[in-house]
Design an enzyme around this catalytic site. Structure first.
Site, PDB file in Angstrom:
ATOM      1  N   ASP A  84     -10.291  30.822  -5.973  1.00 17.79           N
ATOM      2  CA  ASP A  84      -9.034  31.432  -6.085  1.00 17.79           C
ATOM      3  C   ASP A  84      -8.069  30.250  -5.728  1.00 17.79           C
ATOM      4  O   ASP A  84      -8.594  28.976  -5.176  1.00 17.79           O
ATOM      5  CB  ASP A  84      -8.529  32.418  -4.823  1.00 17.79           C
ATOM      6  CG  ASP A  84      -9.222  33.629  -5.227  1.00 17.79           C
ATOM      7  OD1 ASP A  84     -10.024  33.826  -6.180  1.00 17.79           O
ATOM      8  OD2 ASP A  84      -8.631  34.856  -4.598  1.00 17.79           O
TER       9      ASP A  84
ATOM     10  N   HIS B  77     -12.155  29.192  -2.272  1.00 14.30           N
ATOM     11  CA  HIS B  77     -10.863  28.463  -2.686  1.00 14.30           C
ATOM     12  C   HIS B  77     -11.268  27.044  -3.171  1.00 14.30           C
ATOM     13  O   HIS B  77     -11.328  26.214  -2.392  1.00 14.30           O
ATOM     14  CB  HIS B  77      -9.877  28.642  -1.791  1.00 14.30           C
ATOM     15  CG  HIS B  77      -9.479  29.835  -1.219  1.00 14.30           C
ATOM     16  ND1 HIS B  77     -10.040  30.692  -0.378  1.00 14.30           N
ATOM     17  CD2 HIS B  77      -8.451  30.619  -1.832  1.00 14.30           C
ATOM     18  CE1 HIS B  77      -9.674  31.994  -0.138  1.00 14.30           C
ATOM     19  NE2 HIS B  77      -8.565  31.867  -1.199  1.00 14.30           N
TER      20      HIS B  77
HETATM   21 NI    NI Z   1      -4.963  33.453  -3.365  1.00 16.55          NI
END
Ligand code: NI
Length: 245
Positions: free
Chosen positions: A71, A212
């Site tokens: 993400d 991430h």
């Molecule tokens: Ni996010």
């Protein structure tokens, strides 16, 4: 004359019959022998070939699917992550931000060309349940347009920031909302070994792993996770392969 001649014929016929019988018997033995050998050699061939094929097909059948998702990117370490995934022949799913995709168009195009799936994580990481439904749809649509312009493909998957969005919005959306199963909290534990260990301990078949790619430690952790779980007979697939096999 007839009788003598007839006897001779009978003896010849008798001898011919014996020779014929002998010949026939030897042929039958020969044939049976060959047949037996062929069976043995076929048995050997079958055993060898099944010996090669069985472990392969069993491995395929026993492989546990798992999906890596990233993400908030693309970021400064995304290209390095793509290099590592390419070396390992692994495809992942990237939930990108529209505003960052606009800044790194080549990275988005590379993801698409290398078989990764690109999902939508809104334009500017807005929490969708604190703004109006119209504004939320606009955040999503703007990002879809950026991704479609860069790749030629409109995303099917949406991961709302913080996993939050209104039910009203879900009804107005023609996308699949994708959350996650394994969250090692990589954004607050900036240590690749700890992040990797958490995932490796928590993961099970058909899980979606959340990382991430904006953190260098998460990129390192991701590659550690791929290496370790591949050893454990996991197969990395994209989210849509996991949800819609
Ligand atoms: Ni996010």
């Amino acid at each position: 004359m007839t009788g003598h001649f007839g006897n001779k014929i009978r003896i010849c016929a008798y001898l011919a019959a014996i020779v014929g019988l002998y010949f026939l018997t030897s042929q039958i033995n020969h044939f049976l022998g060959e047949g037996q050998k062929r069976t043995e050699s076929m048995g050997g061939a079958v055993a060898v070939s099944s010996g090669e094929e069985t472990p392969f097909s069993q491995t395929e059948a026993e492989q546990k699917k798992v999906a890596l998702t990233f993400d908030d990117g693309p970021g400064p370490y995304t290209e390095r992550l793509l290099d590592g995934l390419k070396e390992r022949n692994v495809q992942a799913t990237f939930f990108v931000l529209g505003e960052k995709a606009e800044l790194c168009p080549e990275t988005i195009q590379r993801m698409h060309e290398e078989g990764h799936v690109i999902g939508n994580h809104t334009y500017s990481h807005t929490q969708l349940n604190v703004i109006s439904c119209e504004q939320a749809l606009e955040e999503v649509e703007r990002t879809n347009q950026v991704i479609e312009r860069l790749t030629g493909e409109r995303p099917d998957l949406l991961r709302p920031p913080y996993g939050e969005c209104r039910d009203m919005m879900k009804k107005n959306l023609d996308m699949v909302i994708t959350l996650w199963d394994v969250d090692p909290l990589d954004w607050c534990t900036l240590h690749s070994d700890i992040v990797a260990k958490r995932v490796i301990e928590d993961v099970k078949e058909n899980d979606i792993i959340l990382l991430h790619d904006i953190y260098e430690t998460s990129v390192d952790a991701a590659l550690e996770i791929v290496d370790e779980l591949t050893e454990q007979n996991y197969k990395f697939v994209t989210v849509d392969e996991l949800l819609f096999p």
